[in-house]
Design a protein around this motif. Structure first.
Motif, PDB file in Angstrom:
ATOM      1  N   VAL A  72      56.400  23.432  33.813  1.00  0.00           N
ATOM      2  CA  VAL A  72      57.906  23.832  33.805  1.00  0.00           C
ATOM      3  C   VAL A  72      57.599  25.581  32.591  1.00  0.00           C
ATOM      4  O   VAL A  72      56.971  25.342  32.221  1.00  0.00           O
ATOM      5  CB  VAL A  72      58.800  23.254  32.719  1.00  0.00           C
ATOM      6  N   GLY A  73      58.197  26.985  33.190  1.00  0.00           N
ATOM      7  CA  GLY A  73      57.849  28.257  32.665  1.00  0.00           C
ATOM      8  C   GLY A  73      58.552  28.312  31.041  1.00  0.00           C
ATOM      9  O   GLY A  73      59.125  27.217  30.837  1.00  0.00           O
ATOM     10  N   GLU A  74      58.229  28.888  30.022  1.00  0.00           N
ATOM     11  CA  GLU A  74      58.444  29.369  29.029  1.00  0.00           C
ATOM     12  C   GLU A  74      60.310  29.725  29.215  1.00  0.00           C
ATOM     13  O   GLU A  74      60.850  30.387  30.385  1.00  0.00           O
ATOM     14  CB  GLU A  74      57.939  30.587  28.482  1.00  0.00           C
ATOM     15  N   GLY A  75      61.257  28.775  28.726  1.00  0.00           N
ATOM     16  CA  GLY A  75      62.579  29.024  28.779  1.00  0.00           C
ATOM     17  C   GLY A  75      63.058  28.004  30.057  1.00  0.00           C
ATOM     18  O   GLY A  75      64.196  28.187  30.058  1.00  0.00           O
ATOM     19  N   ALA A  76      62.179  27.320  30.920  1.00  0.00           N
ATOM     20  CA  ALA A  76      63.058  26.998  31.179  1.00  0.00           C
ATOM     21  C   ALA A  76      63.456  25.554  31.694  1.00  0.00           C
ATOM     22  O   ALA A  76      62.791  25.201  30.456  1.00  0.00           O
ATOM     23  CB  ALA A  76      62.215  26.653  33.029  1.00  0.00           C
ATOM     24  N   ASP A  77      64.267  24.869  31.754  1.00  0.00           N
ATOM     25  CA  ASP A  77      64.875  23.334  31.467  1.00  0.00           C
ATOM     26  C   ASP A  77      63.650  23.011  31.942  1.00  0.00           C
ATOM     27  O   ASP A  77      63.337  22.707  32.893  1.00  0.00           O
ATOM     28  CB  ASP A  77      66.311  23.446  31.883  1.00  0.00           C
ATOM     29  N   ALA A  78      63.712  21.768  30.358  1.00  0.00           N
ATOM     30  CA  ALA A  78      62.004  20.867  30.391  1.00  0.00           C
ATOM     31  C   ALA A  78      62.768  19.754  31.514  1.00  0.00           C
ATOM     32  O   ALA A  78      61.481  18.886  31.710  1.00  0.00           O
ATOM     33  CB  ALA A  78      61.472  20.409  29.817  1.00  0.00           C
ATOM     34  N   ALA A  79      63.843  19.239  31.942  1.00  0.00           N
ATOM     35  CA  ALA A  79      64.296  18.285  32.362  1.00  0.00           C
ATOM     36  C   ALA A  79      64.401  18.490  33.842  1.00  0.00           C
ATOM     37  O   ALA A  79      63.845  17.058  34.520  1.00  0.00           O
ATOM     38  CB  ALA A  79      66.100  17.760  32.176  1.00  0.00           C
ATOM     39  N   LEU A  80      63.585  19.360  34.293  1.00  0.00           N
ATOM     40  CA  LEU A  80      62.854  20.248  35.038  1.00  0.00           C
ATOM     41  C   LEU A  80      62.132  18.757  35.569  1.00  0.00           C
ATOM     42  O   LEU A  80      61.770  18.763  37.365  1.00  0.00           O
ATOM     43  CB  LEU A  80      63.640  21.278  36.063  1.00  0.00           C
ATOM     44  N   LEU A  81      60.928  19.074  35.362  1.00  0.00           N
ATOM     45  CA  LEU A  81      59.979  18.594  35.277  1.00  0.00           C
ATOM     46  C   LEU A  81      59.587  17.040  35.858  1.00  0.00           C
ATOM     47  O   LEU A  81      60.126  15.896  35.517  1.00  0.00           O
ATOM     48  CB  LEU A  81      59.028  18.389  33.882  1.00  0.00           C
ATOM     49  N   GLY A  82      58.642  17.130  37.281  1.00  0.00           N
ATOM     50  CA  GLY A  82      59.188  15.543  37.398  1.00  0.00           C
ATOM     51  C   GLY A  82      60.026  15.307  38.869  1.00  0.00           C
ATOM     52  O   GLY A  82      60.419  14.901  39.444  1.00  0.00           O
ATOM     53  N   ARG A  83      61.219  15.854  39.068  1.00  0.00           N
ATOM     54  CA  ARG A  83      62.308  16.219  40.038  1.00  0.00           C
ATOM     55  C   ARG A  83      62.493  16.658  41.542  1.00  0.00           C
ATOM     56  O   ARG A  83      61.303  17.945  41.456  1.00  0.00           O
ATOM     57  CB  ARG A  83      63.422  17.024  39.469  1.00  0.00           C
ATOM     58  N   ARG A  84      62.680  16.063  42.099  1.00  0.00           N
ATOM     59  CA  ARG A  84      62.276  16.892  43.411  1.00  0.00           C
ATOM     60  C   ARG A  84      64.118  18.027  43.726  1.00  0.00           C
ATOM     61  O   ARG A  84      64.913  17.689  43.344  1.00  0.00           O
ATOM     62  CB  ARG A  84      62.854  14.966  44.703  1.00  0.00           C
ATOM     63  N   VAL A  85      63.551  18.800  44.374  1.00  0.00           N
ATOM     64  CA  VAL A  85      64.197  19.774  44.719  1.00  0.00           C
ATOM     65  C   VAL A  85      64.035  20.603  46.046  1.00  0.00           C
ATOM     66  O   VAL A  85      62.841  20.616  46.825  1.00  0.00           O
ATOM     67  CB  VAL A  85      63.868  21.040  43.020  1.00  0.00           C
ATOM     68  N   THR A  86      64.987  21.439  45.999  1.00  0.00           N
ATOM     69  CA  THR A  86      64.905  22.472  47.636  1.00  0.00           C
ATOM     70  C   THR A  86      64.873  23.539  46.472  1.00  0.00           C
ATOM     71  O   THR A  86      65.107  23.977  45.568  1.00  0.00           O
ATOM     72  CB  THR A  86      66.274  22.735  48.446  1.00  0.00           C
ATOM     73  N   VAL A  87      64.263  24.378  47.394  1.00  0.00           N
ATOM     74  CA  VAL A  87      64.076  26.501  46.606  1.00  0.00           C
ATOM     75  C   VAL A  87      65.006  27.069  47.951  1.00  0.00           C
ATOM     76  O   VAL A  87      64.281  26.574  48.741  1.00  0.00           O
ATOM     77  CB  VAL A  87      62.341  25.930  46.819  1.00  0.00           C
ATOM     78  N   MET A  88      65.086  27.566  47.384  1.00  0.00           N
ATOM     79  CA  MET A  88      66.245  29.353  47.830  1.00  0.00           C
ATOM     80  C   MET A  88      65.449  30.173  47.717  1.00  0.00           C
ATOM     81  O   MET A  88      65.963  30.602  46.794  1.00  0.00           O
ATOM     82  CB  MET A  88      67.302  28.556  48.479  1.00  0.00           C
ATOM     83  N   LYS A  89      64.941  31.094  47.850  1.00  0.00           N
ATOM     84  CA  LYS A  89      64.520  32.153  47.386  1.00  0.00           C
ATOM     85  C   LYS A  89      65.032  33.329  48.073  1.00  0.00           C
ATOM     86  O   LYS A  89      65.217  33.362  49.306  1.00  0.00           O
ATOM     87  CB  LYS A  89      62.756  32.400  47.546  1.00  0.00           C
ATOM     88  N   LEU A  90      66.090  34.223  47.309  1.00  0.00           N
ATOM     89  CA  LEU A  90      66.806  35.381  48.201  1.00  0.00           C
ATOM     90  C   LEU A  90      66.329  36.046  47.798  1.00  0.00           C
ATOM     91  O   LEU A  90      66.077  37.128  45.782  1.00  0.00           O
ATOM     92  CB  LEU A  90      68.383  35.413  47.679  1.00  0.00           C
ATOM     93  N   GLY A  91      65.798  37.293  48.589  1.00  0.00           N
ATOM     94  CA  GLY A  91      64.530  38.490  48.520  1.00  0.00           C
ATOM     95  C   GLY A  91      63.316  38.598  47.392  1.00  0.00           C
ATOM     96  O   GLY A  91      62.906  37.262  47.392  1.00  0.00           O
ATOM     97  N   GLY A  92      63.154  39.197  46.712  1.00  0.00           N
ATOM     98  CA  GLY A  92      61.791  39.251  46.585  1.00  0.00           C
ATOM     99  C   GLY A  92      60.491  38.743  47.189  1.00  0.00           C
ATOM    100  O   GLY A  92      60.533  38.439  48.704  1.00  0.00           O
TER     101      GLY A  92
END
Length: 322
Positions: A72-92
């Motif tokens: 988890v990067g600076e300022g991101a929600d620490a509760a996400l650590l270890g969670r299963r997620v999907t990622v959808m990158k729009l652009g970039g």
């Protein structure tokens, strides 16, 4: 880490497996260890250079994935650590065709318990597009719909969901006998072969008129369908470019009283799709929606996956596994 790097646009062979440094999550970002990477039709023109790639090359390719948050990067929600997620990158830069991807919180959707990474990445974007299209179409009970390319990803989800939005008769198209069987299995009443040049005439000959067309083919066939649509209220929900932009003019619509709605873009439309991702994943978790997975291949076979898509052989999502 291993990743598929695009150094120049061209044929599928330009997608090459390389060793690259893993990404470092920036402020507000997390690092995801990918377990499944989604391959989509819209990525093939980006790779080919038909559409400009949204970042300078070389770049790690890909825009959809599912996996587990490992940092988890600076300022991101620490509760996400270890969670299963999907990622959808729009652009970039994208970056999902890799063993790790960095993404901001707005690109993530939590994966419910019991849903595999492959099923999650197969459903999160295409299922959300289908759900958003259905909401935009504002179907009324008993209306007749036509779903183009119903043997594919978005079309397959539309075919599964459309009766829950009030559809009566469901017409569909698909480009092979295998895909036509799939569309019938998913709930279509009549499935036509859109590789047959006469298919728009067959829609008219099927009886009655079509209230809503989910338009994914475009080209000349879109204009030929207008005479099969309900005068004064028929609407065409345009979201795909299989044969190019629909050859429909304002005059074509005006004297028939029809509507052509363009459903796409990375601003408001993209936000609606993002908002629908959690809902369609919940539908998979409780059995209301069947994931459309064509095949699961090693990450190194990204070029093979693109060839299969360009040959229009895929029935649902091709998934790469790092």
């Amino acid at each position: 880490m291993r990743a598929i790097v695009l150094r120049e646009t061209g044929g599928p062979e330009v997608l090459r497996l390389e060793e690259v440094p893993p990404p470092v999550p920036g402020p507000g970002e997390v690092l995801v260890r990918t377990e499944a990477v989604g391959v989509s039709y819209y990525e093939t023109p980006l790779r080919a250079g038909v559409f400009p790639f949204p970042a300078p090359l070389p770049a790690v390719f890909g825009f959809e994935a599912a996996g587990t948050v490992t940092e988890v990067g600076e300022g991101a929600d620490a509760a996400l650590l270890g969670r299963r997620v999907t990622v959808m990158k729009l652009g970039g830069t994208g970056g999902t065709y890799a063993e790790y991807v960095a993404a901001g919180a707005d690109a993530l959707t939590l994966v419910p318990a019991g849903v595999s990474a492959a099923d999650a990445v197969a459903t999160a974007v295409q299922g959300a597009v289908a759900l958003t299209l259905l909401r935009a179409a504002a179907l009324e009970d008993g209306q007749t719909v036509l779903i183009e390319v119903a043997g594919g990803g978005v079309g397959g989800y539309l075919t599964q969901l459309v009766r829950g939005f009030g559809a009566g008769r469901v017409l569909a198209t698909a480009g092979s006998e295998v895909k036509r069987r799939r569309a019938r299995d998913l709930g279509a009443d009549l499935v036509l072969d859109h590789t047959d040049p006469s298919w728009p005439d067959q829609v008219r000959e099927a009886g009655g008129t079509v209230d809503v067309v989910f338009e994914a083919i475009g080209g000349a066939s879109a204009r030929r369908l207008l005479d099969a649509m309900t005068p004064g209220g028929g609407r065409m929900m345009f979201y795909g470019l299989l044969d190019g932009p629909p050859e429909v003019t304002p005059v074509d619509l005006l004297h028939r009283g029809l509507t052509l709605a363009g459903c796409g873009g990375l601003a408001a439309w993209g936000r609606h799709v993002q908002d629908a991702r959690a809902e369609v994943l919940d539908m998979v978790a409780d059995g209301r929606l069947r994931p459309q997975v064509d095949s699961v291949l090693p990450l190194a076979d990204a070029a093979t996956a693109h060839r299969r898509i360009e040959e229009r052989a895929a029935i649902g999502k091709i998934v790469l596994v790092p």
